[in-house]
Scaffold this motif. Structure first.
Motif, mmCIF file in Angstrom:
data_model
loop_
_atom_site.group_PDB
_atom_site.id
_atom_site.type_symbol
_atom_site.label_atom_id
_atom_site.label_comp_id
_atom_site.label_asym_id
_atom_site.label_seq_id
_atom_site.Cartn_x
_atom_site.Cartn_y
_atom_site.Cartn_z
ATOM 1 N N ASP A 24 0.821 -1.215 0.000
ATOM 2 C CA ASP A 24 0.000 0.000 0.000
ATOM 3 C C ASP A 24 0.852 1.260 0.000
ATOM 4 O OD1 ASP A 24 -2.332 -1.479 0.011
ATOM 5 O OD2 ASP A 24 -2.408 -1.577 2.195
ATOM 6 N N GLU A 25 2.065 1.157 0.519
ATOM 7 C CA GLU A 25 2.947 2.326 0.547
ATOM 8 C C GLU A 25 4.378 1.907 0.239
ATOM 9 O OE1 GLU A 25 3.861 2.459 5.313
ATOM 10 O OE2 GLU A 25 2.297 3.755 4.499
ATOM 11 N N LEU A 26 5.160 2.884 -0.171
ATOM 12 C CA LEU A 26 6.533 2.600 -0.580
ATOM 13 C C LEU A 26 7.471 2.402 0.606
ATOM 14 C CD1 LEU A 26 7.173 5.115 -3.503
ATOM 15 C CD2 LEU A 26 6.671 2.688 -3.652
ATOM 16 N N LYS A 27 7.062 2.834 1.779
ATOM 17 C CA LYS A 27 7.983 2.873 2.909
ATOM 18 C C LYS A 27 8.634 1.526 3.190
ATOM 19 C CE LYS A 27 8.422 4.576 7.635
ATOM 20 N NZ LYS A 27 7.732 5.216 8.779
ATOM 21 N N SER A 28 7.830 0.447 3.143
ATOM 22 C CA SER A 28 8.383 -0.872 3.448
ATOM 23 C C SER A 28 9.442 -1.286 2.432
ATOM 24 C CB SER A 28 7.272 -1.924 3.507
ATOM 25 O OG SER A 28 6.617 -2.027 2.254
ATOM 26 N N LEU A 29 9.192 -0.962 1.150
ATOM 27 C CA LEU A 29 10.170 -1.305 0.117
ATOM 28 C C LEU A 29 11.382 -0.392 0.170
ATOM 29 C CD1 LEU A 29 9.983 -3.647 -1.881
ATOM 30 C CD2 LEU A 29 7.789 -3.045 -0.918
ATOM 31 N N GLU A 30 11.203 0.851 0.568
ATOM 32 C CA GLU A 30 12.339 1.749 0.752
ATOM 33 C C GLU A 30 13.220 1.236 1.887
ATOM 34 O OE1 GLU A 30 10.543 5.537 1.342
ATOM 35 O OE2 GLU A 30 10.395 5.979 -0.795
ATOM 36 N N THR A 31 12.580 0.707 2.934
ATOM 37 C CA THR A 31 13.331 0.107 4.034
ATOM 38 C C THR A 31 14.097 -1.115 3.538
ATOM 39 O OG1 THR A 31 11.692 0.850 5.645
ATOM 40 C CG2 THR A 31 13.158 -0.934 6.334
ATOM 41 N N PHE A 32 13.433 -1.915 2.693
ATOM 42 C CA PHE A 32 14.078 -3.085 2.091
ATOM 43 C C PHE A 32 15.315 -2.665 1.295
ATOM 44 C CE2 PHE A 32 14.559 -5.440 -1.909
ATOM 45 C CZ PHE A 32 14.848 -6.713 -1.446
ATOM 46 N N MET A 198 39.042 0.767 7.754
ATOM 47 C CA MET A 198 37.942 0.059 7.113
ATOM 48 C C MET A 198 37.352 0.916 5.990
ATOM 49 S SD MET A 198 37.981 -2.718 8.796
ATOM 50 C CE MET A 198 36.459 -3.495 8.217
ATOM 51 N N PRO A 199 36.989 0.300 4.890
ATOM 52 C CA PRO A 199 36.392 1.069 3.790
ATOM 53 C C PRO A 199 34.991 1.549 4.153
ATOM 54 C CG PRO A 199 36.251 -1.264 3.326
ATOM 55 C CD PRO A 199 37.076 -1.136 4.575
ATOM 56 N N VAL A 200 34.472 2.482 3.372
ATOM 57 C CA VAL A 200 33.118 2.994 3.604
ATOM 58 C C VAL A 200 32.165 2.322 2.627
ATOM 59 C CG1 VAL A 200 33.907 5.205 4.497
ATOM 60 C CG2 VAL A 200 33.560 4.933 2.031
ATOM 61 N N LEU A 201 30.867 2.357 2.974
ATOM 62 C CA LEU A 201 29.859 1.715 2.121
ATOM 63 C C LEU A 201 29.819 2.356 0.741
ATOM 64 C CD1 LEU A 201 27.512 -0.285 1.766
ATOM 65 C CD2 LEU A 201 25.986 1.478 2.696
ATOM 66 N N VAL A 202 29.796 3.677 0.716
ATOM 67 C CA VAL A 202 29.828 4.428 -0.543
ATOM 68 C C VAL A 202 30.808 5.585 -0.391
ATOM 69 C CG1 VAL A 202 27.500 3.853 -1.328
ATOM 70 C CG2 VAL A 202 27.831 5.796 0.189
ATOM 71 N N LYS A 203 31.433 5.959 -1.481
ATOM 72 C CA LYS A 203 32.380 7.061 -1.434
ATOM 73 C C LYS A 203 31.682 8.396 -1.246
ATOM 74 C CE LYS A 203 35.954 4.839 -4.242
ATOM 75 N NZ LYS A 203 36.782 4.933 -5.482
ATOM 76 N N ASP A 204 30.471 8.489 -1.736
ATOM 77 C CA ASP A 204 29.717 9.741 -1.691
ATOM 78 C C ASP A 204 28.295 9.447 -1.227
ATOM 79 O OD1 ASP A 204 28.361 12.129 -2.192
ATOM 80 O OD2 ASP A 204 29.542 12.580 -3.981
ATOM 81 N N GLN A 205 27.837 10.134 -0.203
ATOM 82 C CA GLN A 205 26.478 9.914 0.299
ATOM 83 C C GLN A 205 25.414 10.242 -0.748
ATOM 84 O OE1 GLN A 205 25.282 8.476 3.177
ATOM 85 N NE2 GLN A 205 27.438 7.881 3.330
ATOM 86 N N ASP A 206 25.779 11.020 -1.751
ATOM 87 C CA ASP A 206 24.844 11.288 -2.843
ATOM 88 C C ASP A 206 24.467 10.009 -3.580
ATOM 89 O OD1 ASP A 206 24.703 13.956 -2.296
ATOM 90 O OD2 ASP A 206 26.093 14.579 -3.861
ATOM 91 N N ASP A 207 25.344 8.986 -3.505
ATOM 92 C CA ASP A 207 25.044 7.725 -4.170
ATOM 93 C C ASP A 207 23.844 7.038 -3.519
ATOM 94 O OD1 ASP A 207 27.080 8.087 -5.953
ATOM 95 O OD2 ASP A 207 28.507 6.811 -4.922
ATOM 96 N N ILE A 208 23.745 7.128 -2.200
ATOM 97 C CA ILE A 208 22.590 6.550 -1.505
ATOM 98 C C ILE A 208 21.316 7.288 -1.908
ATOM 99 C CG2 ILE A 208 21.525 6.139 0.745
ATOM 100 C CD1 ILE A 208 23.858 4.318 0.212
ATOM 101 N N LYS A 209 21.418 8.619 -1.970
ATOM 102 C CA LYS A 209 20.275 9.433 -2.395
ATOM 103 C C LYS A 209 19.882 9.068 -3.828
ATOM 104 C CE LYS A 209 18.675 14.236 -2.728
ATOM 105 N NZ LYS A 209 18.099 14.070 -4.074
ATOM 106 N N PHE A 210 20.874 8.858 -4.681
ATOM 107 C CA PHE A 210 20.610 8.468 -6.064
ATOM 108 C C PHE A 210 19.775 7.187 -6.109
ATOM 109 C CE2 PHE A 210 22.154 5.265 -9.143
ATOM 110 C CZ PHE A 210 21.583 5.764 -10.294
ATOM 111 N N ALA A 211 20.163 6.192 -5.332
ATOM 112 C CA ALA A 211 19.449 4.911 -5.334
ATOM 113 C C ALA A 211 18.008 5.076 -4.856
ATOM 114 C CB ALA A 211 20.187 3.897 -4.459
ATOM 115 N N MET A 212 17.820 5.821 -3.764
ATOM 116 C CA MET A 212 16.471 6.015 -3.236
ATOM 117 C C MET A 212 15.606 6.802 -4.213
ATOM 118 S SD MET A 212 16.719 4.296 -0.481
ATOM 119 C CE MET A 212 15.140 4.665 0.290
#
Length: 312
Positions: A24-32, A198-212
């Motif tokens: 019914d809403e995107l929130k659960s899939l965004e969490t996924f 330790m390495p980071v998940l992404v080099k740029d936090q904009d990449d996470i925003k891009f995916a979302m």
């Protein structure tokens, strides 16, 4: 660690899940989607901790061998090469690794030591270890070469390890090649004179925003994006188009239309490569033809507006 291509793959998986579940809403899939991205780093930690646990087991075995009352001198004093490996020693004392594990409240392999024991036995009986143990002069170069050989030839291809990881998180099998490549790069950077970084998940936090954003744009505009596909496939019924092909075409359109900083050539190349890896043998040719026609159509309608020189 996560490249844009890997992020696109995770968005593809989330869109596929959305189409199957129709929440019914995107929130659960965004969490996924968010969990899927962060779990890649968890897999990386599992594999680094695997090396630490192998070293701990080697130390324990060595101590037990020395305390045997009835044993040959060779049995009582086995090769110390593995426990003296400078890279393994450095990983074992890494506070950054400890902190990363504690932050995520995970203790990999603690309750599954049999996998460590089996892998250790396999390593000790391998030709890689025999050659390693024959070398008399210790060196960082020698230690690294041995560790890379063992990781690439024994650890990464281990069916037992892969089955175990897949049982924990089925999506890890998509991440496994990427994580293993990152492990190799990570090990090459470990230096005895420096703290382990330790390495980071992404080099740029904009990449996470891009995916979302890509996930939201694809889902929220799905009817429009799907509508453009119809009519571009005269020889194919909608039901005959592979689900993954359809999703990739929708996502690529979303990038064409709603991501002004991403060149259309980059978008096209990325989705062709993903189609080769995740869909049918003929998918890349099919996807290429549809995306090329859509690009020409959208350009003619002046619907593609890219920012910067050479982005078309």
């Amino acid at each position: 660690m996560l490249t844009r291509r890997q992020l696109r793959i995770k968005v593809m998986q989330a869109v596929f899940a959305f189409q199957r579940q129709q929440p019914d809403e995107l929130k659960s899939l965004e969490t996924f989607l968010n969990t899927s991205m962060t779990q890649t780093y968890t897999l990386f930690l599992y594999m680094v901790q695997l090396l630490v646990k192998l070293h701990e087991h080697a130390v324990d075995k060595h101590e037990l061998a020395q305390n045997r009352h009835i044993a040959t001198d060779a049995e009582r004093n086995p090769s110390r090469h593995l426990i003296d490996n400078k890279i393994l020693l450095k990983l074992r004392e890494s506070q950054e690794l400890v902190d990363a594990l504690e932050k995520r409240k995970i203790d990999p392999w603690h309750l599954d030591s049999k996998y460590i024991h089996n892998l250790y036995d396999k390593i000790i009986s391998s030709k890689e270890f025999v050659l390693y143990a024959m070398e008399e002069e210790p060196s960082l170069k020698r230690d690294l070469k041995f560790l890379l050989n063992v990781y690439e030839n024994l650890i990464a291809p281990s069916d037992e390890i892969m089955d175990y990881l897949e049982d924990i998180n089925i999506t890890w099998m998509d991440d496994y090649p990427l994580v293993n490549s990152n492990i190799i790069m990570f090990l090459r950077k470990v230096k005895p004179s420096k703290d382990v970084k330790m390495p980071v998940l992404v080099k740029d936090q904009d990449d996470i925003k891009f995916a979302m954003d890509l996930f939201r744009k694809t889902i929220l505009n799905s009817e429009e994006l799907e509508g453009r596909i119809e009519g571009k496939t005269p020889n194919w019924d909608k039901e005959r188009i592979a689900p993954i092909d359809s999703i990739l075409i929708m996502m690529a359109q979303a990038e064409y239309l709603y991501f002004p900083s991403i060149p259309t050539k980059v978008t096209l190349n990325e989705y062709l490569e993903i189609a080769k890896d995740y869909s049918t043998p003929k998918s890349s040719t099919f996807v290429n033809g549809i995306l090329d026609r859509l690009l020409k159509e959208l350009t003619a309608q002046d619907l593609i507006n890219k920012v910067g020189r050479g982005l078309m």
